[in-house]
Design a protein around this motif. Structure first.
Motif, PDB file in Angstrom:
ATOM      1  N   LYS A  69      -6.406 -15.222  22.381  1.00  0.00           N
ATOM      2  CA  LYS A  69      -7.378 -13.349  21.719  1.00  0.00           C
ATOM      3  C   LYS A  69      -6.499 -13.969  19.818  1.00  0.00           C
ATOM      4  CE  LYS A  69      -7.642  -9.752  24.968  1.00  0.00           C
ATOM      5  NZ  LYS A  69      -8.089  -9.525  25.019  1.00  0.00           N
ATOM      6  N   THR A  70      -6.116 -14.814  19.409  1.00  0.00           N
ATOM      7  CA  THR A  70      -5.440 -14.615  18.838  1.00  0.00           C
ATOM      8  C   THR A  70      -6.854 -15.676  17.750  1.00  0.00           C
ATOM      9  OG1 THR A  70      -3.805 -14.069  18.928  1.00  0.00           O
ATOM     10  CG2 THR A  70      -4.018 -15.693  16.863  1.00  0.00           C
ATOM     11  N   ILE A  71      -6.940 -16.694  18.165  1.00  0.00           N
ATOM     12  CA  ILE A  71      -7.960 -17.356  18.579  1.00  0.00           C
ATOM     13  C   ILE A  71      -9.202 -17.073  17.263  1.00  0.00           C
ATOM     14  CG2 ILE A  71      -9.393 -19.767  19.100  1.00  0.00           C
ATOM     15  CD1 ILE A  71      -7.101 -20.462  20.447  1.00  0.00           C
ATOM     16  N   ILE A  72     -10.092 -16.614  19.151  1.00  0.00           N
ATOM     17  CA  ILE A  72     -10.799 -15.182  18.261  1.00  0.00           C
ATOM     18  C   ILE A  72     -11.002 -15.047  17.484  1.00  0.00           C
ATOM     19  CG2 ILE A  72     -12.125 -14.085  19.539  1.00  0.00           C
ATOM     20  CD1 ILE A  72     -11.961 -14.984  22.849  1.00  0.00           C
ATOM     21  N   ALA A  73     -10.318 -13.623  17.435  1.00  0.00           N
ATOM     22  CA  ALA A  73     -10.079 -13.114  15.797  1.00  0.00           C
ATOM     23  C   ALA A  73      -9.976 -14.208  14.840  1.00  0.00           C
ATOM     24  CB  ALA A  73      -8.974 -12.262  16.231  1.00  0.00           C
ATOM     25  N   PHE A 110     -10.323  -5.628  20.237  1.00  0.00           N
ATOM     26  CA  PHE A 110     -10.328  -6.241  20.218  1.00  0.00           C
ATOM     27  C   PHE A 110      -9.257  -7.393  21.139  1.00  0.00           C
ATOM     28  CE2 PHE A 110     -15.158  -4.143  20.929  1.00  0.00           C
ATOM     29  CZ  PHE A 110     -14.010  -3.038  22.410  1.00  0.00           C
ATOM     30  N   PHE A 111      -9.513  -8.174  19.334  1.00  0.00           N
ATOM     31  CA  PHE A 111      -8.481  -8.868  19.172  1.00  0.00           C
ATOM     32  C   PHE A 111      -6.971  -9.085  18.390  1.00  0.00           C
ATOM     33  CE2 PHE A 111     -13.277 -10.465  19.656  1.00  0.00           C
ATOM     34  CZ  PHE A 111     -12.449 -10.553  21.804  1.00  0.00           C
ATOM     35  N   GLU A 112      -7.710  -7.447  18.089  1.00  0.00           N
ATOM     36  CA  GLU A 112      -5.755  -8.027  16.643  1.00  0.00           C
ATOM     37  C   GLU A 112      -5.098  -6.813  17.283  1.00  0.00           C
ATOM     38  OE1 GLU A 112      -7.265  -8.220  12.316  1.00  0.00           O
ATOM     39  OE2 GLU A 112      -9.071  -9.253  13.198  1.00  0.00           O
ATOM     40  N   LEU A 155      -8.031   2.940  19.100  1.00  0.00           N
ATOM     41  CA  LEU A 155      -8.793   2.109  20.056  1.00  0.00           C
ATOM     42  C   LEU A 155      -7.918   0.717  19.694  1.00  0.00           C
ATOM     43  CD1 LEU A 155     -12.491   2.615  19.606  1.00  0.00           C
ATOM     44  CD2 LEU A 155     -11.266   2.873  21.607  1.00  0.00           C
ATOM     45  N   ASN A 156      -7.490   0.810  18.379  1.00  0.00           N
ATOM     46  CA  ASN A 156      -6.266  -0.641  18.241  1.00  0.00           C
ATOM     47  C   ASN A 156      -5.053  -1.101  19.394  1.00  0.00           C
ATOM     48  OD1 ASN A 156      -5.096  -2.428  15.828  1.00  0.00           O
ATOM     49  ND2 ASN A 156      -6.546  -2.956  16.740  1.00  0.00           N
TER      50      ASN A 156
END
Length: 218
Positions: free
Chosen positions: A7-11, A132-134, A200-201
């Motif tokens: 997820k960190t890579i996507i962010a 969704f990713f951070e 949401l986060n």
């Protein structure tokens, strides 16, 4: 590679993409408006997003390479810029397009020139990436209030020195009552967006953290 790292890579990819798009959009805005570019909330929020996404990208690279935790202040700045970009996107959709001509304005305001980046792509990508990713670190419950600071500063400055460019700051062309109504609508809306973005986060972060714990146990 674990769930968190993926997820960190996507962010990181999202933040780098936003930085690149902001670099593309900035010269276009300057060519169109010159130094007056800073009177627009859209440009200010996107310039802010450029710096916050750049900071987050650097922090994410450090996390991926050396496991250095992402500072809470960095995520707070990113959160504030996401809230500002969300206001930009919603105001364009619900206020500017209807007031400036309706459907005929959809293409120029959302898909042409710098608007493609500043009104559409950057706000959407920033929102999706943050929600969704951070999800680490967790932000405090007062975060929605902190997120209002840039918008309040802009509103205070605009009401004092500007006549436009938005309906809610055209203080010389409308009654004081209508100016108050516009400000109340925009500011209350901004707070509602900020609260739901934070919520949401936070909720997605809790769910993802549980998945990380289950993965580590397995």
């Amino acid at each position: 590679m674990n769930y968190n790292m993926s997820k960190t890579i996507i962010a990181l990819i999202c933040n780098i993409a936003i930085v690149i798009m902001e670099v593309i959009a900035a010269p276009i805005c300057w060519a169109n408006h010159g130094a007056s570019v800073f009177k627009f909330y859209t440009e200010n929020s996107n310039f802010f997003a450029f710096f916050t996404c750049l900071i987050m990208a650097i922090c994410q690279i450090k996390y991926l390479s050396s496991k250095i935790p992402i500072p809470k202040w960095a995520k707070m700045l990113k959160y504030m810029s996401v809230c500002c970009l969300t206001v930009t996107f919603v105001v364009v959709i619900t206020i500017l397009i209807p007031l400036e001509g309706g459907t005929k304005c959809i293409k120029p305001m959302l898909f042409e020139s710098s608007s493609l980046y500043q009104h559409t792509l950057c706000p959407i990508i920033a929102f999706i990436s943050f929600i969704f990713f951070e999800y680490k670190p967790t932000l405090p419950k007062k975060s929605p209030l902190y997120s209002m600071i840039p918008t309040l500063i802009y509103a205070a400055k605009s009401l004092k020195v500007l006549d436009g460019p938005y309906p809610f700051v055209r203080v010389h062309n409308q009654s004081v009552f209508m100016t108050i109504v516009w400000c109340a609508v925009v500011l209350s809306g901004a707070y509602i967006f900020a609260f739901f973005i934070w919520k949401l986060n936070d909720q997605f972060g809790k769910t993802t953290s549980q998945s990380d714990e289950q993965e580590s146990i397995a």
